[in-house]
Design an enzyme around this catalytic site. Structure first.
Site, PDB file in Angstrom:
ATOM      1  N   GLU A 207       0.951  -1.504  -0.009  1.00  0.00           N
ATOM      2  CA  GLU A 207       0.063  -0.100   0.088  1.00  0.00           C
ATOM      3  C   GLU A 207       1.016   1.360  -0.053  1.00  0.00           C
ATOM      4  O   GLU A 207       1.442   1.330   0.620  1.00  0.00           O
ATOM      5  CB  GLU A 207      -0.726   0.241   1.563  1.00  0.00           C
ATOM      6  CG  GLU A 207      -2.089  -1.272   1.268  1.00  0.00           C
ATOM      7  CD  GLU A 207      -2.728  -1.816   2.292  1.00  0.00           C
ATOM      8  OE1 GLU A 207      -4.629  -1.450   1.832  1.00  0.00           O
ATOM      9  OE2 GLU A 207      -2.185  -1.378   3.725  1.00  0.00           O
ATOM     10  N   HIS A 231      -6.236 -11.442   5.423  1.00  0.00           N
ATOM     11  CA  HIS A 231      -5.536 -11.753   4.412  1.00  0.00           C
ATOM     12  C   HIS A 231      -5.062 -12.520   3.552  1.00  0.00           C
ATOM     13  O   HIS A 231      -5.252 -13.082   3.100  1.00  0.00           O
ATOM     14  CB  HIS A 231      -5.847 -10.014   3.752  1.00  0.00           C
ATOM     15  CG  HIS A 231      -6.423  -9.311   4.404  1.00  0.00           C
ATOM     16  ND1 HIS A 231      -8.072  -9.254   4.595  1.00  0.00           N
ATOM     17  CD2 HIS A 231      -6.589  -7.898   4.834  1.00  0.00           C
ATOM     18  CE1 HIS A 231      -8.460  -8.598   4.832  1.00  0.00           C
ATOM     19  NE2 HIS A 231      -7.919  -7.332   5.539  1.00  0.00           N
TER      20      HIS A 231
END
Ligand code: BG6
Length: 460
Positions: A207, A231
């Site tokens: 990110e 995740h």
């Protein structure tokens, strides 16, 4: 109620909170547009609000997240109800019961901190609201193995496991579901999908932004709890699990659970933690924080299929790009026929899960000319720029129908905590890294044995 009968009302706690604002209202609007929602929707919160204020909030949420579709919004407004009250007060739940009216099979979404689950589920049960209910909960499912077990015990006091829907929104993403589909809908992969042909696997979740004002939340989480335990390990399970057997809902979850049991528990030698420069100045962050905003791990799966194949996972904030990618690195050919000094590794499968979606095969092809020398080529097998349904819309629609495949089951969640438990906290130092780089240099050493991390271009 049969296990797949549709819920006849949707109740969500935390109606005035952040999650409702960012995810739930936009999902409800999509569900209405898709024809998946035509039952009352009751928001519950303790804000001293009335229904009109909740409707205003819903409109603002949509304006900011995805846009207002006037027809769908009008329908949503007509379905919305609101209960204002303290979660510890039995009166709140009497009120909820009245709002539920003749509805008897609610889907109840706890978009509230897990510390409130015990109080709320007890009141739901005592008030009769949850007699025939399904319940949806949101990560974090605990903060380590022990607390996850305790949390599950709390939920199980009033809800059987087949009534509990744990949201890991990555499982609601189309490209993530496509990992499973692509693996098992094609026959060319299976013969090579094992230790004999695969040298290593790399998963990157990068990110390019920081903690975006969520410093106080992040201080309690860190990258390992925030995205790796859930995740990233879910993606690992989809990549590495055996083919599910049978066609029932639990087939896939059983296969994932079996895989997760085979993942070796991590040790401090398997992890490198980093923190981006400037994190400690974020609001809500301690000035001497040791919390990691980047983590790289190496894990092994002790199974016949995967023994000895390292799986590398790295996830972090303030990296050069925002993308989630999986690289499956194949072994070199047994004989180097063309005596090439290879500068780049070229035999791989690459799955780009976001922001653009693609599946590609990296290969070495002959460079035109007299000499038998090669160059790298990437064969793109699939590319998609379709606007996917937002994961929360898909997940809530499934939960309304009682379809649990895309939700995290207790055993998988607990096994995933067992895997990361020894590397939580400050068991290894946290190294600073400059924003816009791929984390601390120590992370590179983790993959030194397989030629380093795959280079991911700034444009993904
Ligand atoms: C959340 C994490 O679960 O996933 C966030 O709490 C992270 O820190 C987010 O940014 C990423 O989700 P997505 O769907 O944008 O990749």
């Amino acid at each position: 109620m049969t296990s797949h009968s549709k819920s006849d009302i949707l109740v969500f706690f935390g109606a005035t909170g952040d999650l409702a604002y960012k995810q739930i209202f936009p999902a409800l609007q999509v569900m209405i547009k898709n024809g998946d929602l035509d039952v009352p929707v009751v928001g519950v919160a303790k804000s001293g609000w009335n229904l009109d204020q909740l409707k205003d909030r819903a409109r603002k949420s949509l304006e900011e997240h995805g846009g207002v579709d006037e027809a769908a919004f009008a329908k949503l407004s007509g379905l919305l109800r609101y209960v204002d009250g303290d979660y510890a007060d039995a009166e709140t739940f009497k009120d909820l019961n009245r709002q539920m009216g003749v509805c008897k099979s609610p889907l109840i979404y706890l978009a509230i901190p897990p510390s409130l689950f015990g109080t709320v589920t007890k009141h739901l049960a005592n008030s009769g609201c949850s007699a025939n209910a399904r319940i949806v909960v949101e990560k974090p499912f605990g903060r380590d193995l022990e607390s996850a077990v305790a949390l599950n015990r709390t939920l199980h006091e009033f809800f059987a496991e087949d009534r509990i829907f744990r949201i890991d929104h990555y499982l609601g993403k189309e490209p993530v579901q496509n990992l499973l589909f692509f693996r098992f809908a094609n026959s060319f992969l299976e013969p090579i999908w094992n230790r004999n042909h695969i040298e290593s696997v790399q998963i990157t979740m990068a990110e390019s932004f920081g903690v975006q004002g969520r410093g106080a939340f992040y201080e309690e989480a860190g990258a390992i709890r925030d995205v790796i335990q859930n995740h990233m390990l879910q993606i690992t399970a989809l990549l590495a699990m055996e083919a599910p057997t049978g066609h029932d809902v639990e087939g896939i979850r059983d296969a994932k659970a079996q895989l997760m049991k085979a993942v070796r528990t991590l040790t401090p030698n398997d992890v490198v933690r980093g923190q981006f420069e400037g994190y400690r100045k974020e609001p809500g962050v301690r000035p001497d924080s040791q919390v990691e905003t980047f983590a790289a791990i190496r894990l092994f799966i002790d199974s016949w299929r995967w023994s000895g194949v390292p799986f590398f996972i790295r996830a972090g904030k303030c990296l050069p790009v925002t993308t989630t990618q999986v690289w499956i690195e194949l072994h070199d050919p047994p004989v180097d026929l063309f005596r090439e000094a290879k500068t780049e590794r070229s035999n791989y499968y690459r799955f780009v899960l976001s922001p653009d979606v693609s599946i590609a095969l990296g290969a070495h092809v002959k460079r035109p000319g007299e000499s038998m020398s090669g160059e790298h080529a990437e064969l793109v097998l699939h590319e998609s720029d379709v606007d996917y349904e937002p994961p929360y819309a898909r997940l809530l629609s499934d939960a309304m129908k009682g379809i649990a495949t895309l939700f995290a089951r207790q055993d998988v969640v607990e096994e995933a905590w067992r895997v990361v438990d020894p590397i939580l906290g400050n068991v290894v130092p946290v190294y600073e890294y400059e924003p816009g780089t791929w984390g601390p240099k120590q992370a590179r050493e983790l993959t030194a044995g397989v030629g380093g991390w795959h280079e991911i271009e700034a444009d993904g």
